[in-house]
Design a protein around this motif. Structure first.
Motif, mmCIF file in Angstrom:
data_model
loop_
_atom_site.group_PDB
_atom_site.id
_atom_site.type_symbol
_atom_site.label_atom_id
_atom_site.label_comp_id
_atom_site.label_asym_id
_atom_site.label_seq_id
_atom_site.Cartn_x
_atom_site.Cartn_y
_atom_site.Cartn_z
ATOM 1 N N SER A 81 0.812 -1.219 0.000
ATOM 2 C CA SER A 81 0.000 0.000 0.000
ATOM 3 C C SER A 81 0.846 1.270 0.000
ATOM 4 C CB SER A 81 -0.921 0.012 1.225
ATOM 5 O OG SER A 81 -0.152 0.044 2.417
ATOM 6 N N MET A 82 2.156 1.107 0.114
ATOM 7 C CA MET A 82 3.100 2.216 0.204
ATOM 8 C C MET A 82 2.966 2.984 1.517
ATOM 9 S SD MET A 82 3.247 3.729 -3.693
ATOM 10 C CE MET A 82 3.419 2.656 -5.126
ATOM 11 N N ASP A 83 2.249 2.409 2.489
ATOM 12 C CA ASP A 83 2.241 2.966 3.843
ATOM 13 C C ASP A 83 2.319 1.816 4.839
ATOM 14 O OD1 ASP A 83 -0.383 2.000 4.526
ATOM 15 O OD2 ASP A 83 -1.286 3.748 3.589
ATOM 16 N N LYS A 115 4.658 5.635 -10.056
ATOM 17 C CA LYS A 115 3.618 4.609 -10.068
ATOM 18 C C LYS A 115 2.525 4.979 -9.070
ATOM 19 C CE LYS A 115 4.205 1.158 -12.004
ATOM 20 N NZ LYS A 115 3.916 0.810 -13.420
ATOM 21 N N VAL A 116 1.273 4.885 -9.503
ATOM 22 C CA VAL A 116 0.129 5.177 -8.634
ATOM 23 C C VAL A 116 0.008 4.074 -7.575
ATOM 24 C CG1 VAL A 116 -2.391 5.274 -8.592
ATOM 25 C CG2 VAL A 116 -1.128 6.494 -10.365
ATOM 26 N N PRO A 117 -0.276 4.415 -6.314
ATOM 27 C CA PRO A 117 -0.442 3.379 -5.287
ATOM 28 C C PRO A 117 -1.605 2.439 -5.600
ATOM 29 C CG PRO A 117 -0.181 5.542 -4.274
ATOM 30 C CD PRO A 117 -0.361 5.774 -5.741
ATOM 31 N N VAL A 122 -7.758 5.633 -8.192
ATOM 32 C CA VAL A 122 -7.486 5.691 -9.629
ATOM 33 C C VAL A 122 -8.083 4.452 -10.296
ATOM 34 C CG1 VAL A 122 -5.667 5.683 -11.376
ATOM 35 C CG2 VAL A 122 -5.405 7.053 -9.302
ATOM 36 N N LYS A 123 -8.751 4.648 -11.429
ATOM 37 C CA LYS A 123 -9.444 3.542 -12.090
ATOM 38 C C LYS A 123 -8.563 2.838 -13.121
ATOM 39 C CE LYS A 123 -14.275 4.937 -11.558
ATOM 40 N NZ LYS A 123 -15.554 5.213 -12.262
ATOM 41 N N SER A 182 -1.231 14.267 -6.828
ATOM 42 C CA SER A 182 0.072 13.751 -6.412
ATOM 43 C C SER A 182 -0.095 12.897 -5.159
ATOM 44 C CB SER A 182 1.040 14.905 -6.127
ATOM 45 O OG SER A 182 1.234 15.701 -7.285
ATOM 46 N N PHE A 183 0.606 11.775 -5.108
ATOM 47 C CA PHE A 183 0.507 10.851 -3.983
ATOM 48 C C PHE A 183 1.793 10.892 -3.158
ATOM 49 C CE2 PHE A 183 -2.581 9.103 -6.953
ATOM 50 C CZ PHE A 183 -3.635 8.722 -6.129
ATOM 51 N N ILE A 184 1.669 11.288 -1.888
ATOM 52 C CA ILE A 184 2.829 11.297 -0.998
ATOM 53 C C ILE A 184 3.361 9.875 -0.819
ATOM 54 C CG2 ILE A 184 3.686 11.916 1.282
ATOM 55 C CD1 ILE A 184 2.896 14.332 -0.335
ATOM 56 N N ARG A 185 2.462 8.895 -0.812
ATOM 57 C CA ARG A 185 2.896 7.499 -0.683
ATOM 58 C C ARG A 185 3.811 7.099 -1.836
ATOM 59 N NH1 ARG A 185 -2.459 4.358 -0.511
ATOM 60 N NH2 ARG A 185 -3.255 6.267 -1.447
#
Length: 217
Positions: A81-83, A115-117, A122-123, A182-185
């Motif tokens: 999950s990047m967290d 890369k999107v988490p 996001v679809k 933007s994703f901090i993860r």
């Protein structure tokens, strides 16, 4: 009595969802006409903007505004999950020096393609990525999209090296601003990849959502 209208600034605690905060505000204020501008995960704390009544008309403006965060990134761990709430994919010692960590943080500024988490809205193929995760499914890595994300004013605030940490972990505290989408993860994950040890979000606090700051919540 005139209906309530406007923007309410809330300092969300860790553990509550954004929906929890909205539901509580609806009960306290006695109105269902409340939404929010920008979700905060349960892991995160900080500024959540509640839009009340006519305040919902500025939703697009506030959602499109840049936001500022203070990130606690744990190095030496990578999760799905990047967290820190996710499944651990790998753990390894952090061998980078303080100067190497500083250089890696400084490099991750501007518009980056990351890369999107997996745990995000996001679809992919008509389904939100977190729906795959909740069903125990994992899309093929090559169909998880990359996205341009913009980070700026990235500042390394504090570094706790493993040798000086009671837990034996290396953590960095970084303050940064970012644009919508933007994703901090993703940033934390990429920092770990650049250092060759993995990185994941252990804590996150939103301190500003343009034009408001958490100090006024």
């Amino acid at each position: 009595m005139n209906p309530l209208n406007g923007v309410l600034l809330v300092d969300k605690p860790v553990g509550m969802t954004s929906h929890d905060v909205v539901a509580r505000a609806r009960r306290i204020l006695g109105t269902k006409g409340i939404g929010h501008a920008g979700t905060l995960d349960p892991l995160a704390s900080g500024l959540l903007l509640l839009l009340i009544g006519e305040g919902t008309k500025v939703s697009d403006y506030l959602l499109n505004g840049d936001k500022t965060y203070e990130l606690n990134c744990k190095l030496g761990v990578a999760t799905d999950s990047m967290d820190i709430t996710g499944e651990v994919l790998r753990e390894q010692p952090v061998t980078s020096s303080l100067e190497e960590i500083k250089a890696a943080v400084a490099k991750l500024q501007g518009t980056l393609t990351l890369k999107v988490p997996l745990h995000s809205a996001v679809k992919v193929d008509g389904k939100k990525l977190y729906e795959y995760a909740h069903k125990g499914q994992t899309p093929e890595p090559n169909i998880i999209p990359d996205r341009e994300m913009t980070f700026y004013d990235v500042q390394l605030i504090e570094t706790t090296m493993a040798s000086a940490s009671p837990s034996g972990s290396t953590n960095v505290i970084v303050r940064m601003s970012c644009s919508k989408g933007s994703f901090i993860r993703a940033w934390a994950n990429n920092l770990g990849e650049d250092l060759g040890c993995g990185g994941t979000v252990e804590g996150l606090r939103r301190v500003a959502s343009n034009p408001f700051t958490v100090a006024n919540a």
